[in-house]
Design a protein around this motif. Structure first.
Motif, short mmCIF file in Angstrom:
data_model
loop_
_atom_site.label_atom_id
_atom_site.label_comp_id
_atom_site.label_asym_id
_atom_site.label_seq_id
_atom_site.Cartn_x
_atom_site.Cartn_y
_atom_site.Cartn_z
N ARG A 468 -2.78 -8.38 -24.13
CA ARG A 468 -4.22 -8.35 -23.85
C ARG A 468 -4.49 -7.63 -22.54
N ALA A 471 -4.00 -3.91 -23.22
CA ALA A 471 -5.07 -3.41 -24.07
C ALA A 471 -6.38 -3.28 -23.30
N GLY A 472 -6.66 -4.25 -22.42
CA GLY A 472 -7.89 -4.19 -21.65
C GLY A 472 -7.94 -2.99 -20.73
N GLU A 475 -8.90 0.06 -23.00
CA GLU A 475 -10.00 -0.10 -23.95
C GLU A 475 -11.14 0.88 -23.65
N ILE A 478 -10.23 4.32 -24.94
CA ILE A 478 -10.36 4.44 -26.39
C ILE A 478 -11.82 4.58 -26.80
N ALA A 479 -12.69 3.90 -26.10
CA ALA A 479 -14.11 3.92 -26.47
C ALA A 479 -14.80 5.22 -26.09
N ARG A 484 -13.49 2.37 -32.06
CA ARG A 484 -13.48 0.91 -31.96
C ARG A 484 -12.04 0.45 -31.78
N PHE A 485 -11.83 -0.47 -30.86
CA PHE A 485 -10.49 -0.97 -30.58
C PHE A 485 -10.32 -2.36 -31.17
N LEU A 487 -7.51 -5.64 -31.75
CA LEU A 487 -6.27 -6.24 -31.30
C LEU A 487 -5.84 -7.27 -32.33
N THR A 524 -5.93 0.35 -33.60
CA THR A 524 -5.49 -1.04 -33.70
C THR A 524 -4.13 -1.21 -33.04
#
Length: 884
Positions: A468, A471-472, A475, A478-479, A484-485, A487, A524
């Motif tokens: 997490r 990924a944060g 994020e 990615i946007a 859209r991301f 998890l 994803t």
């Protein structure tokens, strides 16, 4: 009782017939073993006629040779019946063996069958006699004759189906013929004839009648003709077999020549017992030299033990023999040969001989050797190249750090002078230089992996929290293209022990790659834990719905400096190093990266790693800057910055310094907690996304400690969550980019009498830039170009702090540090190591006397100044005074 006798000539004739019939039967019966069903039954029938007819003829001639003093005639029906019995039981015995085989169990059935049949033929023939008297038999002698018949028949079958040379076959025929004759005359001895009237003639009183001689000779003649024809058939078949063998041998020799080899044969024990022209051709040995086991003297001494061992094992087990060895050629040089030999079996499965082939593979071996040498040379050159690049970190990073440093200085001057136009341009110079430094770091990281100089540091990671966190961080990236991301985390991820820094780098590379090639789609990150017997495995799958790739593009995807094709490079940019480095790092951590893709559909990268890092070289990450006892205690007007992003730390320190604060910055949570306990600053600016220990964990630890629980903490992060921060005790949350007015405070700028700093570096340009920066922060500076010169400066006056490079002429930084710590009153002088060198684990131990280790290029000039401010005694004292 009538006195009887025998005609010696006819007795001899009967024995000759028995021997002749036995030889013909042995010769024909041996062919029953042939695999062709038709000829096998034909030869069996011929052997039955030869054996049965021959035994019957011997019996009949023996009966005619028997003389007694009374006339005798023979019943034609019983005489023919005795012939049919002889042929029939012999045929039955051969048929049994043909069906059941030639094993002992089959022979123990067929032999008695033939023996009883022969005895039946004999006594049926005697029953055919018609004499004017009585015929009686002695039971004991009859039993002996039957036993002789059974033994002779069993021996006959055993001799028929075993491998015999011609002389062995002739000897066996003589033994068998005599045994059959012995059985006949034993049976005759069991008979007693009694005349019906007195005055009968005495034995041999009259000469053999002409009709009896004619009958005996006729039977013998017909028998010999039949047996001769049988032997001729066997001879013709033998010639046919020999021709086939010659054709097969010629074909085999041609095949051997086609593979550039020579053929040889050996006996059952593996010795050369016949001349081997092929062996003589490749070795030059004479027959006397290689006869028996003499061939071993031509094998290379280094290859001989293994050759003898393998050959002995093959002979013992009856398996095939295959090996490569060197043989001395007639010119004295050794050549390489591939050897293969197989046993030749008889029908009964016994080994008759060995047939082998020596194929010359010298050219192939030379080619393979050259290929291996070329491969080793190429790998050596690649390792040398990688080692060269890995050792070039100082030379490559030094000029770039100079560019970045000058850009920072000019940017500050431009800001002070109000030259806003120049500030933007200088920012671009610094940004591009930092980008180039990142590329160089990737190249060096790859080279360090290849040169086996990349260290791995294992630590415990909570997989879900770590994922997490990572990924944060990406994020927002990615946007940027409307993606859209998602998890997707399994509920049982648990913990893993691995290199968290390298794992995070791999995930950032894969997620960044997916974001770059996906627009308006979905990226994803799916994480699963696979339970395995040898140890669990974690799989991190990055799935995108981007442009995808063809099979050809996937094939070269992990090659360095290579993207899918030139079109994607022009459209999306990039250097092609990210995926190559990701794969190298994954393998360094004991795992791998795989990819599946479909053009126009999307791509899936799967990073698979063991849950426990195999054989970690180190159990801890790069040590945080140690704290000394000189750190101040108390409620000073100091702002502590905890952020793993160097540029963010630099910006905060610069802004707070301009606003009059004394700013301290560290790059990780644990160091921040330790420093907060010692400094007890007026406020802490805390990032959330950090390695090892994220901001939420740091905040919880600070609030649980009595020393630091009252220090206000402001969360500064892209993912700052005001509600979560407030629940954990944070005084506020500021999102990035930072709203600077919210960070204003009160603290006088550091005085100009902060004390001197000794800068030890062989790069004069670097010394000049460090001097400029440190003077700007209020420090007096002295310089030295190598370790020896620095020691002289220390003897002149003890410095407040030493800023030390490692790679220098005359005396390097390691030696200087050791000598410095040995000098009186210098054991406590703070030392900050600033070098472009990649410090190994061993070198870290040698730097245990340093207070901080920074790397040029990664640490900005402001980071260096902050480290000096944090450790310099005068600065510490000033902060302590302010706190009091």
């Amino acid at each position: 009782m009538v006195h009887t006798g025998y005609n010696p000539a006819l007795v001899g004739l009967s024995i000759v017939i028995a021997v002749f019939a036995s030889y013909a039967a042995l010769d024909l019966g041996a062919r029953v073993r042939k695999p062709d069903i038709g000829p096998r039954w034909a030869w069996g029938a011929g052997a039955a006629v030869a054996m049965g007819g021959g035994i019957w003829a011997m019996h009949f001639v023996g009966m005619i040779a028997f003389e007694m003093g009374m006339p005798a005639v023979y019943d034609l029906g019983l005489t023919l019946l005795s012939l049919l019995i002889a042929v029939g039981v012999t045929a039955a015995a051969f048929a049994w063996v043909a069906v059941r085989g030639t094993g002992m169990r089959a022979l123990l059935v067929a032999g008695p069958l033939m023996g009883v049949g022969v005895a039946a033929m004999h006594y049926t023939g005697m029953a055919a006699m018609r004499v004017p008297g009585n015929l009686a038999f002695d039971p004991a002698i009859v039993a002996v004759s039957v036993a002789i018949a059974v033994t002779a028949a069993t021996a006959a079958l055993w001799l028929t189906f075993r491998r015999n040379r011609p002389w062995q076959k002739l000897a066996a025929a003589c033994v068998m013929g005599l045994a059959v004759a012995g059985m006949h005359y034993t049976g005759m001895a069991a008979a007693t004839f009694t005349a019906e009237e007195a005055g009968a003639h005495a034995a041999h009183a009259t000469a053999l009648g002409a009709n009896q001689q004619t009958i005996a000779l006729s039977v013998a003649g017909v028998t010999f003709v039949i047996l001769f024809l049988a032997m001729m058939a066997g001879s013709l078949d033998q010639r046919r077999v020999q021709r086939r063998l010659h054709v097969s041998e010629a074909r085999f020799r041609s095949a051997v020549l086609a593979v550039d080899g020579v053929m040889w044969t050996a006996d059952v024990s593996g010795d050369f017992v016949e001349e081997q022209p092929g062996w003589e051709q490749i070795t030059g040995q004479a027959f006397a030299e290689y006869r028996g086991g003499g061939w071993a003297s031509a094998i290379h001494p280094e290859d001989l033990p293994e050759t003898v061992r393998a050959w002995t094992d093959a002979v013992r087990s009856g398996g095939s023999f295959a090996i490569e060895h060197r043989i001395r050629a007639p010119d004295g040089f050794f050549r390489h040969y591939a050897v293969r030999a197989i046993p030749v079996h008889d029908v009964d499965g016994t080994i008759r001989e060995w047939v082998g082939v020596h194929a010359d593979v010298t050219a192939r071996h030379q080619y393979e050797t050259a290929l291996c040498e070329a491969r080793d040379a190429a790998e050596g050159a690649n390792r040398a190249k990688s080692a060269f690049l890995a050792n070039m970190s100082h030379e490559l990073r030094t000029p770039l750090s100079a560019v970045i440093g000058y850009a920072e200085m000019l940017e500050e001057d431009a800001e002070d002078a109000g030259e806003d136009a120049l500030v933007g341009d200088l920012g671009k110079i610094k940004s591009n230089a930092q980008h180039l430094l990142g590329l160089i770091n990737d190249v060096l990281d790859l080279s360090k992996v290849e040169a086996e100089k990349m260290d791995v540091y294992a630590e415990d990671v909570v997989v879900e929290a770590f994922t997490r966190d990572a990924a944060g961080t990406v994020e927002a990236l990615i946007a940027k293209k409307g993606n859209r991301f998602a998890l997707d985390l399994a509920p049982d991820l648990g913990e893993m022990r691995t290199d968290a820094v390298k794992l995070r780098q791999c995930l950032f590379n894969l997620l960044g790659n997916a974001a770059k090639f996906t627009e308006g789609g979905t990226v994803t990150l799916r994480v699963r834990r696979e339970r395995r017997q040898g140890g669990d495995r974690l799989t991190f799958a990055v799935i995108d719905t981007g442009i995808g790739m063809t099979r050809e593009q996937v094939a070269g995807l992990f090659e360095r400096f290579k993207q899918a094709d030139e079109t994607t490079t022009r459209r999306f940019g990039g250097t092609g190093l990210g995926l190559a480095l990701t794969k190298a790092l994954a393998r360094l951590m004991g795992g791998d990266v795989t990819v599946t893709s479909a053009e126009g559909v999307g791509t899936t990268f799967t990073l698979a790693l063991p849950a426990i890092l195999p054989d970690p070289q180190q159990e801890s990450t790069f040590p945080s800057p140690p704290l000394t006892d000189a750190e101040p205690h108390g409620d000073g007007h100091v702002v502590l910055i905890i952020d793993d992003e160097a540029s963010q730390r630099d910006l905060m320190v610069r802004y707070l310094t301009r606003q009059g604060f004394a700013a301290r910055a560290v790059a990780d949570g644990r160091s921040g907690i330790d420093l907060a306990r010692k400094l007890r600053p007026m406020a802490i600016l805390l990032d959330v996304m950090m390695p090892e220990m994220d901001g939420w964990a740091v905040l919880a630890t600070l609030k649980a400690d009595e020393i630091t629980q009252d220090i206000p903490v402001v969360m500064v992060s892209f993912v700052a969550d005001p509600a979560l921060g407030a629940s954990l005790g944070a005084a506020g949350s500021i999102p990035k980019p930072v709203d600077w007015p919210r960070l204003r405070g009160v603290l006088d700028r550091i005085g100009t009498d902060a004390g001197d700093v000794l800068v030890v570096d062989d790069d004069a340009d670097m010394r000049r830039r460090l001097r400029s920066t440190l003077v700007r922060h209020g420090f007096a500076v002295r310089e030295a170009g190598d370790g020896a010169e620095a020691l002289a400066r220390v003897r002149e006056a003890r410095p407040g702090l030493v800023l030390l490079d490692l790679t220098m002429p005359v005396m390097d930084g390691f030696t200087f540090l050791r000598e410095l710590r040995a000098m009186p009153a210098c054991a406590e002088v703070p030392v900050v190591v600033l070098s472009a060198r990649d410090v190994s684990a061993e070198e870290r131990r040698r730097l245990a006397g340093a207070d901080s280790v920074l790397r040029k290029g990664d640490a900005s000039l402001q980071d260096v100044a902050a480290a000096v401010e944090r450790l310099h005694p005068a600065t510490v004292e000033q902060v302590s005074s302010t706190a009091r």
